[in-house]
Every structure is written in C-alpha cells, then in structure tokens.
Design a protein around this motif. Structure first.
Motif, PDB file in Angstrom:
ATOM      1  N   SER A  24     102.075  44.765  12.035  1.00 32.27           N
ATOM      2  CA  SER A  24     102.124  46.269  11.676  1.00 32.27           C
ATOM      3  C   SER A  24     102.347  47.033  13.252  1.00 32.27           C
ATOM      4  O   SER A  24     102.411  46.483  14.183  1.00 32.27           O
ATOM      5  CB  SER A  24     101.085  46.848  11.448  1.00 32.27           C
ATOM      6  N   LEU A  25     103.107  48.317  13.338  1.00 33.10           N
ATOM      7  CA  LEU A  25     103.292  48.892  14.336  1.00 33.10           C
ATOM      8  C   LEU A  25     101.844  49.135  15.108  1.00 33.10           C
ATOM      9  O   LEU A  25     102.057  49.055  16.258  1.00 33.10           O
ATOM     10  CB  LEU A  25     103.690  50.479  14.126  1.00 33.10           C
ATOM     11  N   LEU A  26     100.811  49.230  14.466  1.00 37.23           N
ATOM     12  CA  LEU A  26      99.573  49.587  15.214  1.00 37.23           C
ATOM     13  C   LEU A  26      99.241  48.053  16.129  1.00 37.23           C
ATOM     14  O   LEU A  26      98.817  48.346  17.232  1.00 37.23           O
ATOM     15  CB  LEU A  26      98.399  49.970  14.523  1.00 37.23           C
ATOM     16  N   SER A  27      99.334  47.038  15.300  1.00 39.78           N
ATOM     17  CA  SER A  27      98.969  45.904  15.919  1.00 39.78           C
ATOM     18  C   SER A  27     100.111  45.514  17.177  1.00 39.78           C
ATOM     19  O   SER A  27      99.521  44.741  18.047  1.00 39.78           O
ATOM     20  CB  SER A  27      98.932  44.496  14.843  1.00 39.78           C
ATOM     21  N   GLN A  28     101.254  45.809  16.917  1.00 41.08           N
ATOM     22  CA  GLN A  28     102.154  45.566  17.852  1.00 41.08           C
ATOM     23  C   GLN A  28     101.904  46.379  19.251  1.00 41.08           C
ATOM     24  O   GLN A  28     102.226  46.023  20.450  1.00 41.08           O
ATOM     25  CB  GLN A  28     103.627  45.851  17.402  1.00 41.08           C
ATOM     26  N   GLY A  29     101.661  47.846  18.844  1.00 43.42           N
ATOM     27  CA  GLY A  29     101.250  48.486  19.985  1.00 43.42           C
ATOM     28  C   GLY A  29     100.036  48.093  20.821  1.00 43.42           C
ATOM     29  O   GLY A  29     100.051  48.109  21.989  1.00 43.42           O
ATOM     30  N   LEU A  30      99.037  47.497  20.001  1.00 45.35           N
ATOM     31  CA  LEU A  30      97.778  47.056  20.759  1.00 45.35           C
ATOM     32  C   LEU A  30      98.100  45.648  21.308  1.00 45.35           C
ATOM     33  O   LEU A  30      97.391  45.445  22.622  1.00 45.35           O
ATOM     34  CB  LEU A  30      96.755  47.051  19.642  1.00 45.35           C
ATOM     35  N   GLY A  31      98.625  44.782  20.630  1.00 39.70           N
ATOM     36  CA  GLY A  31      98.882  43.555  21.334  1.00 39.70           C
ATOM     37  C   GLY A  31      97.417  42.913  21.555  1.00 39.70           C
ATOM     38  O   GLY A  31      96.439  42.873  20.841  1.00 39.70           O
ATOM     39  N   LEU A  32      97.342  42.488  22.951  1.00 44.73           N
ATOM     40  CA  LEU A  32      96.141  41.907  23.460  1.00 44.73           C
ATOM     41  C   LEU A  32      95.254  43.047  23.977  1.00 44.73           C
ATOM     42  O   LEU A  32      93.991  42.448  24.766  1.00 44.73           O
ATOM     43  CB  LEU A  32      96.274  40.721  24.125  1.00 44.73           C
TER      44      LEU A  32
END
Length: 112
Positions: A20-28
């Motif tokens: 998702s855009l959120l999980s890609q933005g947050l990463g690790l």
C-alpha cells in the motif's frame, strides 16, 4: 514467502510486502530491529528509478534493486543517515550482511 538467490541460498524466510502507499512510505521506519531472516519487499508495476532513505530506521540494512528478478544494484544503508537509489520493478530490504556475495547480474527471486 521467501527470498532466494540463484545459488539456492535462502536470503529470507520471514517476508512482508509493502503493497500500500502507506506501507511503502513507512518501510522499516519506527521499528527497533528486524529478525535475521526478514525481508521487506516493495513490488512496483514498472522499472524506474526508486529511492530509499533511512530516516527513523535505527539499524543498518542491505537493499537490492531488481528488474525482472535480475539484480541491478546492491548496497548497505547506514542507520538514520543512509540513502540509496537504483532502477527496479522490485526493491528488497534485508538485515545488513544478508546480501553478502550478491552482485549485479545475479538473479534473486521472491517466491510464494
């Protein structure tokens, strides 16, 4: 799911996808650590320049950029200050040292 080098060496068995855009933005970001057998996979629909940063990531990681499973770039990124970029349709983040011996031109597969 797992991440495997062409030699048969398993690079990770504990695999998450940032889909998702959120999980890609947050990463690790905001994690204290990751397990030794962990990978975070970013799958994109096209091959283009992708960049990563280590803001709010307090541990070193290895990153690999793949185009159709072929390694384009491998780098180790330092905690907090690291930055990397490469061309890929997939980017995989793993614990530092996990990609030792993996080089551009090798094949890395995300299975499962």
């Amino acid at each position: 799911m797992r991440v495997v080098h062409e030699s048969g060496r398993v690079l990770a068995t504990n695999v998450d996808t940032a889909d998702s855009l959120l999980s890609q933005g947050l990463g690790l970001m905001f994690r204290r650590s990751i397990p030794d057998d962990y990978a975070l996979v970013f799958r994109f629909g096209s091959q283009k320049r992708r960049s990563l940063h280590m803001l709010c990531v307090p541990f070193d990681i290895d990153a690999v950029w793949l185009c159709d499973g072929v390694v384009q770039r491998v780098t180790t990124m330092r905690a907090w200050t690291g930055h990397g970029a490469g061309v890929g349709d997939t980017v995989v983040e793993l614990p530092a040292g996990a990609l030792d011996g993996v080089e551009a031109g090798d094949r890395v597969t995300v299975e499962g």
